[in-house]
Design an enzyme around this catalytic site. Structure first.
Site, PDB file in Angstrom:
ATOM      1  N   SER A  71      -9.772  -0.496   7.219  1.00  0.00           N
ATOM      2  CA  SER A  71      -9.167  -0.288   5.903  1.00  0.00           C
ATOM      3  C   SER A  71      -8.481  -1.503   5.293  1.00  0.00           C
ATOM      4  CB  SER A  71      -8.172   0.870   5.956  1.00  0.00           C
ATOM      5  OG  SER A  71      -8.858   2.103   5.938  1.00  0.00           O
TER       6      SER A  71
ATOM      7  N   LYS B 252       0.860  -1.181   0.000  1.00  0.00           N
ATOM      8  CA  LYS B 252       0.000   0.000   0.000  1.00  0.00           C
ATOM      9  C   LYS B 252       0.899   1.235   0.000  1.00  0.00           C
ATOM     10  CE  LYS B 252      -3.832   2.086   2.686  1.00  0.00           C
ATOM     11  NZ  LYS B 252      -4.660   1.959   3.912  1.00  0.00           N
TER      12      LYS B 252
ATOM     13  N   SER C 133      -9.599   1.855   3.026  1.00  0.00           N
ATOM     14  CA  SER C 133      -8.737   2.644   2.170  1.00  0.00           C
ATOM     15  C   SER C 133      -7.708   1.822   1.396  1.00  0.00           C
ATOM     16  CB  SER C 133      -7.998   3.683   3.019  1.00  0.00           C
ATOM     17  OG  SER C 133      -7.124   3.052   3.937  1.00  0.00           O
TER      18      SER C 133
END
Lengths: 485, 507
Positions: free
Chosen positions: A177, A78, A153
């Site tokens: 997330s 990420k 996210s």
């Protein structure tokens, strides 16, 4: 089977047996990215060249006799995790040009284990969001239905693993997330106990809630990745000096005799019928395997969790994001007449709407005269929520619930309604508030869209969570389903 | 035309906030060296103190220990729990956009320190707290050739441990404020926790000043004075501010609660009694920052157990007040002399080493020698150090040598007059006093025969004073003694010489 669908477990078995090389595996995954990422949009940046170099290095290590579960396995990060030399944008204009000169602890650990970093994945800006639509760059599409969101996210990491664009991925989970996008993309995603994994090098959103965790296609793979990334780090004072067991041991012990609680507040009448059916199916499966199921476990403060979260997380974020002022790195507005004008314009133009909204909420909540009513009160309720979980865990080994109230929604559907977006995380964010370990394991498809089952454990009892998730996975077999891309 | 109203008498109320850079090897939250003084800009930096995205602070335990040491020296409570908080304010020298500090649970609180203005009784100044925080980067403001102004940033200072010592509003004069600062500096230096040098910027003081009518229990509006870079600046700024506020109040105006900066050499608003300089309004408190303090989530609260505190207490050096009291009682020194000797830890240690060398086993002898050592240290030694701009630590005189020289006087080997020359030589060369006496031929003239001869010569050469004396003019003897001493080059014992001279004159 196509190499890009291999689990970590299977890939490392084949690597050890010299049936494949890491270069072949990495090349296969890079080819898959080439083939589908134009439609999925999981990645923000690729590091194909350095990935192949790492793959060769891993092959060399293996031929020198080294063995390791992650040696030569392709991973996506990420874009909130610092890796020296790779852009780390956090999905924000603000850090478009920023390249960290240092490695996050988890990146160091993966490097030591010989994992091959493919690139950085898309995300909601500074991890604020539940759909990855808040990325300043482009949305990510759910591999199961390209018109829908992957969740967020960490939507890029979830989509990458779901689409075969990475063998595993790392994400961060502040209020769901990791678990929410894992559920919506049909992969396994786990948030370990707060303090299990070092946050050093993870760009902070809300320091007391953030935790790094893996996305994989099997529960065993999650255990394998946890083995590599967990542990105390002296560079993170909130990382716990707690021993790390081998999480792969005991995965197959089953749920016979385990006490499984189902929180009442996590099965509201408003719950999507399809989601409810999947959870019920899971409970039946556990029951048939000898677990003791108890419904209606009270966690009465659950309804306050959303409010608590949206005070504490923005408060911490308002300070964590203060460093982005255009003076040191990243986006810098320089046309202003004064230093203050430049700083204000930098932040005004560098941040997106959701980030600015949360900075303002947090700034307000911490302001003199409001602090007691908001921040302090939220901290007190946080303690109450924690205590309610503690009480539940005196009776139950794990708690089980849906991950999200609904399957993936359409891109744009909730983009202009922050509150509707926030409601997506009602079942996940109490787990962050209490600092507990939680996993999302695929629970099947509802109208062709994946949903997830959440298993929540006691602090530092990831083993029970993994064991329950593994038992469910074995019974359901959802891990072998892939999106029809 | 001015109307005169009966002047109100005001009491001055002063509280000081002092920022002290701690002498730890490492910075407060990272492993960078904190000794950046002579380093090129931006060389003592790392991702943590540069506040790159994703970094985390790790507390420097030594800085906590130094703060607790200071707290103990200032008679503070050391609470069992302390925590760090974020103090939020935007400024380019604060790289994270917040400063990690201690807000409502500091590491030390509620103490006091005794200060004494010369000629007044000692008074206690309350210490509100001494807490730990971090220093900021340093900005240098420049102007380019095109007239555009810009700033350079040096991050070496960013994250250096900073301790803030806050007093209660207990001081009543500029003199008292100065004494407090001197005392604080002395204590910090004794413990080696800070260089505490105002000019170097590692000891920085802000003053809160208000006036109230004498007898009033309420405080007046508080004005904070910043930018005072020396002890004299603090003294002058407070004097200026007291005068300014007095005039404002006397004129019937209200004192605005605000921050003012001390600017040297700006004007002479109050005439020649005042140093040049004035305080200039910087910003009003109403518009001041809301720092939005909240607990630092990256650092767990500090648990301080009692045994740890006691270990630190046991390891504290003897502090100046205790040492002074001991020097007075143990060696019979005056308060004034004892104060001078304990001024620095090095000076006190020198004195104690010299005293330890005393060979006289009797109490009386020990006291006599101790007083002589003190006298020499306070007198000639200090004079020579000052004249040569030398620090005690760099001097060639050792405690043993000083004692050895004093012994030579006491044994009658040299006279007090010769000793001055001998000491100057010891100071210059670091040599052995006995050897120097020999080299310079300064042994005291022992036999009265030799003195007698010299006296005879002086009597013969000075008939007028001799006649004066014999005619009853007693003072005339002084001249003759002086002449005789000069003949001996100071090597004779003046008392013996005077006696012989008188005998001969009266014979």
């Amino acid at each position: 089977m196509d190499l890009h669908w291999l689990s970590i477990d299977e890939a490392s078995r084949r690597l050890d047996a010299r049936e494949i090389s890491s270069r072949e595996l990495t090349k296969a995954v890079l080819d898959r990215i080439e083939a589908v990422d134009g439609r999925v949009g999981a990645y923000l940046s690729l590091a194909a060249e350095s990935a192949l170099e790492s793959a060769d290095a891993a092959d060399k290590r293996r031929s020198d006799g080294e063995r390791g579960s992650l040696l030569g396995i392709p991973v996506a990060l990420k874009d909130v995790l610092s890796k020296r030399g790779l852009p780390t944008t956090c999905g924000s204009r603000m850090l478009e040009s920023y390249v960290p000169p240092y490695d996050a602890t988890v990146v160091e650990l993966l490097d030591r284990a010989g994992a091959v970093v493919l690139g950085k994945t898309n995300m909601d800006e500074f991890a604020m969001g539940s759909s990855t639509e808040n990325s300043a760059y482009h949305p990510t599409h759910n591999p199961w239905d390209l018109e829908r969101v992957p969740g967020g996210s960490s939507g890029g990491s979830a989509a990458a693993v779901a689409a075969g664009e990475a063998t595993f991925a790392l994400g961060s989970d502040t209020g769901g997330s990791i678990r929410q996008p894992a559920a919506l993309c049909g992969v396994v995603g786990m948030k370990p106990t707060y303090g299990r994994v070092s946050r050093f090098g993870l760009v902070a959103f809300a320091s007391s809630l953030d935790q790094i965790g893996p996305f994989t296609r099997t529960v065993r793979d999650t255990a394998t990745v946890l083995n590599a990334i967990c542990g105390h780090d002296k560079r993170d004072s909130t990382s716990a000096p707690v021993d790390v067991p081998d999480f792969t041991v005991g995965l197959d012990r089953g749920v016979q005799g385990l006490r499984i609680g189902v929180p009442r507040e996590y099965m509201p009448s408003s719950l999507d019928a399809g989601v409810r059916a999947k959870v019920e199916a899971a409970l039946s499966a556990f029951e048939s395997q000898g677990a003791i199921i108890e419904r209606d476990v009270p966690l009465p403060s659950t309804e306050a969790a959303l409010a608590v979260y949206y005070i504490i997380a923005p408060s911490e974020a308002s300070a964590n994001l203060a460093r982005y002022d255009g003076v040191k790195y990243g986006f810098s507005y320089t046309q202003g007449k004064t230093m203050w004008e430049n700083m204000e314009m930098t932040r005004g133009q560098g941040f997106g709407a959701e980030v600015k909204r949360r900075i303002m909420i947090g700034t307000y909540a911490l302001s003199s005269g409001y602090y007691d009513a908001y921040y302090l009160k939220a901290q007190k309720v946080r303690t109450v929520i924690r205590n309610e979980f503690d009480a539940a865990f005196e009776k139950y080994d794990v708690l089980v619930s849906p991950v999200t109230p609904t399957p993936a929604f359409k891109i744009g559907e909730k983009a202009n309604d922050p509150y509707a977006m926030y409601l997506n995380d009602v079942f996940t964010l109490p787990v962050n508030i209490a600092g507990l370990p939680g996993i999302s394991v695929p629970a099947g498809l509802v109208d062709g869209l994946p949903v997830g089952l959440q298993v929540i454990g006691k602090p530092f009892d990831e083993e029970a969570v993994l064991r329950v998730a593994s038992a469910f996975e074995a019974a359901s077999g959802w891990q072998d389903q892939h999106p029809p891309l | 035309m001015t109307t005169t109203t009966p002047a109100t008498r005001y009491e001055t109320v002063i509280g000081l906030e002092t920022h002290v850079q701690l002498l730890t090897e490492r910075k407060m939250f990272c492993d960078c060296s904190a000794a950046y003084a002579d380093a090129p800009p931006n060389t003592h930096v790392c991702p943590v103190c540069m506040a790159l995205p994703g970094v985390l602070p790790v507390m420097n335990r030594k800085a906590v220990e130094f703060t607790i040491m200071t707290g103990l020296a200032l008679n503070c409570e050391i609470p069992p729990f302390a925590k760090f908080d974020r103090k939020n304010y935007p400024y380019p020298d604060l790289l994270k956009g917040y400063q990690i500090s201690q807000f409502d649970m500091p590491s030390t609180q509620n103490g006091w320190v005794e200060v004494q203005v010369e000629g007044e009784e000692p008074r206690r100044v309350g210490i509100t707290r001494a807490h730990l925080e971090e220093d900021t980067a340093r900005l240098t403001h420049k102007e380019g050739a095109d007239g555009e102004s810009y700033s350079l940033i040096d991050m070496n200072r960013s994250g250096v441990p900073l301790m803030e010592v806050v007093t209660d509003p207990d001081m009543r004069s500029a003199e008292e404020a100065r004494e407090y600062l001197l005392k604080l500096r002395q204590i910090l230096r004794y413990m080696g926790v800070s260089n505490a040098n105002m000019e170097e910027g590692n000891f920085r003081c802000d003053a809160n000043i208000s006036l109230r009518p004498v007898g009033s229990a309420e405080y007046g509006a508080k004005v904070e004075i910043k930018n005072m870079n020396s002890f004299s600046a603090v003294y002058n700024a407070i004097q200026y501010e007291v005068r300014r506020q007095t005039e404002e109040l006397d004129a019937g105006r209200v004192i605005a609660q605000e921050t003012r900066g001390w600017v040297e050499d700006v004007n002479e608003a109050f005439g020649s009694d005042f140093a040049k300089g004035s305080t200039v309004s910087q910003r009003s408190k109403e518009g001041a920052h809301d720092y939005r303090y909240f607990p630092e989530p990256d650092l767990p609260p500090l648990t301080v157990d009692l045994s740890y505190v006691e270990k630190i207490r046991a390891a504290l050096p003897e502090l100046p007040d205790a040492k002074r009291a001991r020097f007075q009682s143990e060696f019979g020194l005056s308060l004034y002399d004892a104060n001078l000797l304990v001024e620095t830890r090095a000076k006190a240690a020198f004195f104690e080493e010299a005293v330890a060398a005393i060979e006289d086993p009797t109490d009386a002898g020990r006291l006599r020698f101790a007083r002589l050592i003190a006298n020499w240290m306070i007198g000639d030694f200090t004079r020579l150090l000052n004249a040569n701009e030398t620090e005690l630590a760099d001097s060639r005189v050792t405690p043993k040598r000083l004692y050895a020289m004093i012994s030579l006087i006491e044994q009658g080997t040299i006279t007090g007059a010769s000793a001055k020359s001998v000491f100057e030589e010891v100071f210059r060369t670091g040599g052995d006093p006995a050897a120097i006496v020999k080299d310079l031929g300064l042994e005291q003239i022992g036999g009265s025969d030799e003195i007698s001869q010299i006296v005879d010569k002086v009597i013969e050469a000075n008939p007028k004073p001799v006649a004066d004396y014999r005619a009853g003019k007693q003072e005339a003897v002084k001249f003759l003694v002086g002449m005789s001493m000069r003949e001996t080059k100071g090597r004779a014992n003046p008392a013996t010489l005077t006696e012989i001279l008188k005998q001969k004159l009266e014979a």
